[in-house]
Design a protein around this motif. Structure first.
Motif, PDB file in Angstrom:
ATOM      1  N   LEU A  15       0.821  -1.208   0.000  1.00 32.66           N
ATOM      2  CA  LEU A  15       0.000   0.000   0.000  1.00 32.66           C
ATOM      3  C   LEU A  15       0.855   1.258   0.000  1.00 32.66           C
ATOM      4  O   LEU A  15       0.412   2.328  -0.427  1.00 32.66           O
ATOM      5  CB  LEU A  15      -0.915   0.004   1.233  1.00 32.66           C
ATOM      6  N   LEU A  16       2.099   1.128   0.467  1.00 28.73           N
ATOM      7  CA  LEU A  16       2.998   2.267   0.555  1.00 28.73           C
ATOM      8  C   LEU A  16       3.938   2.378  -0.642  1.00 28.73           C
ATOM      9  O   LEU A  16       4.346   3.474  -1.015  1.00 28.73           O
ATOM     10  CB  LEU A  16       3.810   2.186   1.850  1.00 28.73           C
ATOM     11  N   ILE A  17       4.307   1.246  -1.218  1.00 23.45           N
ATOM     12  CA  ILE A  17       5.185   1.223  -2.400  1.00 23.45           C
ATOM     13  C   ILE A  17       4.310   0.925  -3.609  1.00 23.45           C
ATOM     14  O   ILE A  17       3.900  -0.219  -3.828  1.00 23.45           O
ATOM     15  CB  ILE A  17       6.281   0.158  -2.259  1.00 23.45           C
ATOM     16  N   THR A  18       4.034   1.950  -4.393  1.00 20.58           N
ATOM     17  CA  THR A  18       3.045   1.790  -5.460  1.00 20.58           C
ATOM     18  C   THR A  18       3.590   2.092  -6.850  1.00 20.58           C
ATOM     19  O   THR A  18       2.811   2.199  -7.803  1.00 20.58           O
ATOM     20  CB  THR A  18       1.831   2.698  -5.191  1.00 20.58           C
ATOM     21  N   GLY A 148       9.009  15.601   2.970  1.00 15.20           N
ATOM     22  CA  GLY A 148       8.341  14.577   3.763  1.00 15.20           C
ATOM     23  C   GLY A 148       7.037  14.186   3.106  1.00 15.20           C
ATOM     24  O   GLY A 148       6.600  14.801   2.128  1.00 15.20           O
ATOM     25  N   ARG A 149       6.421  13.163   3.634  1.00 15.46           N
ATOM     26  CA  ARG A 149       5.125  12.731   3.121  1.00 15.46           C
ATOM     27  C   ARG A 149       4.379  11.988   4.217  1.00 15.46           C
ATOM     28  O   ARG A 149       4.984  11.484   5.178  1.00 15.46           O
ATOM     29  CB  ARG A 149       5.260  11.850   1.882  1.00 15.46           C
ATOM     30  N   SER A 150       3.089  11.909   4.043  1.00 13.96           N
ATOM     31  CA  SER A 150       2.227  11.179   4.972  1.00 13.96           C
ATOM     32  C   SER A 150       1.254  10.350   4.154  1.00 13.96           C
ATOM     33  O   SER A 150       0.632  10.866   3.214  1.00 13.96           O
ATOM     34  CB  SER A 150       1.480  12.159   5.877  1.00 13.96           C
ATOM     35  N   PHE A 158       1.503   6.479   7.984  1.00 13.16           N
ATOM     36  CA  PHE A 158       2.956   6.415   7.816  1.00 13.16           C
ATOM     37  C   PHE A 158       3.454   7.809   7.464  1.00 13.16           C
ATOM     38  O   PHE A 158       2.992   8.422   6.507  1.00 13.16           O
ATOM     39  CB  PHE A 158       3.290   5.424   6.694  1.00 13.16           C
ATOM     40  N   VAL A 159       4.381   8.312   8.260  1.00 11.20           N
ATOM     41  CA  VAL A 159       4.941   9.646   8.052  1.00 11.20           C
ATOM     42  C   VAL A 159       6.455   9.522   7.924  1.00 11.20           C
ATOM     43  O   VAL A 159       7.110   8.837   8.732  1.00 11.20           O
ATOM     44  CB  VAL A 159       4.600  10.592   9.223  1.00 11.20           C
ATOM     45  N   THR A 160       7.024  10.160   6.912  1.00  9.86           N
ATOM     46  CA  THR A 160       8.471  10.103   6.732  1.00  9.86           C
ATOM     47  C   THR A 160       9.005  11.479   6.374  1.00  9.86           C
ATOM     48  O   THR A 160       8.344  12.256   5.683  1.00  9.86           O
ATOM     49  CB  THR A 160       8.851   9.085   5.630  1.00  9.86           C
ATOM     50  N   ARG A 161      10.200  11.786   6.876  1.00 11.89           N
ATOM     51  CA  ARG A 161      10.901  13.015   6.535  1.00 11.89           C
ATOM     52  C   ARG A 161      12.356  12.671   6.228  1.00 11.89           C
ATOM     53  O   ARG A 161      12.915  11.748   6.823  1.00 11.89           O
ATOM     54  CB  ARG A 161      10.840  14.018   7.691  1.00 11.89           C
ATOM     55  N   THR A 162      12.943  13.432   5.306  1.00 12.74           N
ATOM     56  CA  THR A 162      14.328  13.177   4.920  1.00 12.74           C
ATOM     57  C   THR A 162      15.141  14.460   4.984  1.00 12.74           C
ATOM     58  O   THR A 162      14.613  15.571   4.847  1.00 12.74           O
ATOM     59  CB  THR A 162      14.417  12.611   3.490  1.00 12.74           C
ATOM     60  N   ARG A 163      16.457  14.287   5.197  1.00 13.61           N
ATOM     61  CA  ARG A 163      17.390  15.401   5.109  1.00 13.61           C
ATOM     62  C   ARG A 163      18.720  14.863   4.605  1.00 13.61           C
ATOM     63  O   ARG A 163      19.020  13.664   4.733  1.00 13.61           O
ATOM     64  CB  ARG A 163      17.572  16.099   6.463  1.00 13.61           C
ATOM     65  N   GLU A 173      11.179   7.947  10.214  1.00 13.82           N
ATOM     66  CA  GLU A 173       9.879   7.333   9.937  1.00 13.82           C
ATOM     67  C   GLU A 173       9.041   7.270  11.216  1.00 13.82           C
ATOM     68  O   GLU A 173       9.565   7.043  12.305  1.00 13.82           O
ATOM     69  CB  GLU A 173      10.057   5.917   9.371  1.00 13.82           C
ATOM     70  N   ARG A 174       7.739   7.443  11.041  1.00 16.91           N
ATOM     71  CA  ARG A 174       6.792   7.355  12.154  1.00 16.91           C
ATOM     72  C   ARG A 174       5.600   6.519  11.698  1.00 16.91           C
ATOM     73  O   ARG A 174       5.024   6.771  10.642  1.00 16.91           O
ATOM     74  CB  ARG A 174       6.337   8.754  12.571  1.00 16.91           C
ATOM     75  N   TYR A 175       5.272   5.507  12.484  1.00 13.19           N
ATOM     76  CA  TYR A 175       4.161   4.607  12.184  1.00 13.19           C
ATOM     77  C   TYR A 175       3.124   4.762  13.289  1.00 13.19           C
ATOM     78  O   TYR A 175       3.423   4.513  14.460  1.00 13.19           O
ATOM     79  CB  TYR A 175       4.632   3.155  12.131  1.00 13.19           C
ATOM     80  N   GLU A 176       1.919   5.172  12.915  1.00 10.91           N
ATOM     81  CA  GLU A 176       0.859   5.396  13.896  1.00 10.91           C
ATOM     82  C   GLU A 176      -0.302   4.438  13.627  1.00 10.91           C
ATOM     83  O   GLU A 176      -0.865   4.419  12.533  1.00 10.91           O
ATOM     84  CB  GLU A 176       0.357   6.840  13.817  1.00 10.91           C
ATOM     85  N   THR A 177      -0.635   3.629  14.615  1.00  9.19           N
ATOM     86  CA  THR A 177      -1.823   2.788  14.587  1.00  9.19           C
ATOM     87  C   THR A 177      -2.600   3.059  15.868  1.00  9.19           C
ATOM     88  O   THR A 177      -2.060   3.638  16.814  1.00  9.19           O
ATOM     89  CB  THR A 177      -1.452   1.291  14.505  1.00  9.19           C
TER      90      THR A 177
END
Length: 230
Positions: A15-18, A148-150, A158-163, A173-177
């Motif tokens: 679902l995340l890699i499309t 970043g993206r959500s 799923f939330v990710t940020r890069t630098r 990365e942040r995973y919220e359930t």
């Protein structure tokens, strides 16, 4: 700690890699020039690309370091042999016409790990065999970093940020359930074309072709094909 993307939340991977599978698989199949090749899909993930290669008439073995992802790949490709291995140290025999490897080499951040990983992949090839890689390109990756993206996938956010720092992409990365939050930080090291040429040639690969990524929605990838010298 295992990256949650590959472990605890592996069921959300597709679902995340499309990015579409077909352009990359078509490029591999066309370069092989025939069906029936023996292929090792190194870092197979959930088996999307392997299944498409099987659909083209090839025999594909699966290899991944994540038991959760490999389980999904087995279910998607029930006739394929599945190998739970570290790609840097996997026991290898020169039994494949081609090895495919997407993304995994970005996780190798030291020169020694990069050399070991490429040597391990090459050791699986028969003379004249082809190595197909998808890697991040350094300059474009640096330009893209900082965003970043959500994404919401079922009950997972799923939330990710890069630098960019010191030649590496630093990823948060942040995973919220419901009732649970997991975080994971790691680094990736993209490749320059010169680095790719050098490590491939040191490991006996000739006729190296490096071009823009295939089947990617972003412009920070390279598609690489190299042939093992006979």
């Amino acid at each position: 700690m295992t990256r949650p993307f590959y472990g605890r939340h592996a069921d959300a991977y597709d679902l995340l890699i499309t990015d579409p599978v077909e352009p990359w698989v078509d490029a591999v199949h066309d370069r092989l020039g025939r069906p029936g090749a023996a292929i090792l899909d190194a870092g197979c993930g959930t088996g999307r690309h392997a299944a498409a290669l099987i659909g083209k008439g090839h025999r594909v073995d699966l290899a991944d370091a994540s038991p959760e992802l490999l389980s999904q790949a087995r279910a998607r490709c029930p006739g394929a042999r599945a190998l739970l291995v570290d790609l840097c140290t996997m026991p290898a025999a020169p039994e494949y016409d081609a090895v495919t490897c997407r993304g995994v080499l970005n996780d190798m951040t030291t020169d020694a790990d990069r050399e070991s990983a490429v040597a391990s992949l090459v050791a699986c090839l028969r003379p004249g065999g082809l190595l197909f890689l998808d890697v991040r390109e350094a300059a474009a990756s640096r330009a893209r970093a900082g965003g970043g993206r959500s994404i919401v996938a079922g009950d997972l956010t799923f939330v990710t940020r890069t630098r960019w720092q010191d030649g590496l992409i630093h990823v948060e990365e942040r995973y919220e359930t419901p009732g649970q939050v997991t975080t994971y930080d790691f680094t990736m090291r993209p490749w320059t074309r010169d680095e790719l040429l050098s490590v491939l040639r040191r490991n006996g690969m000739g006729d190296v072709e490096i071009r823009d990524g295939v089947g990617r929605r972003t412009a920070d990838r390279l598609f690489v094909v190299a042939e093992l010298s006979r």
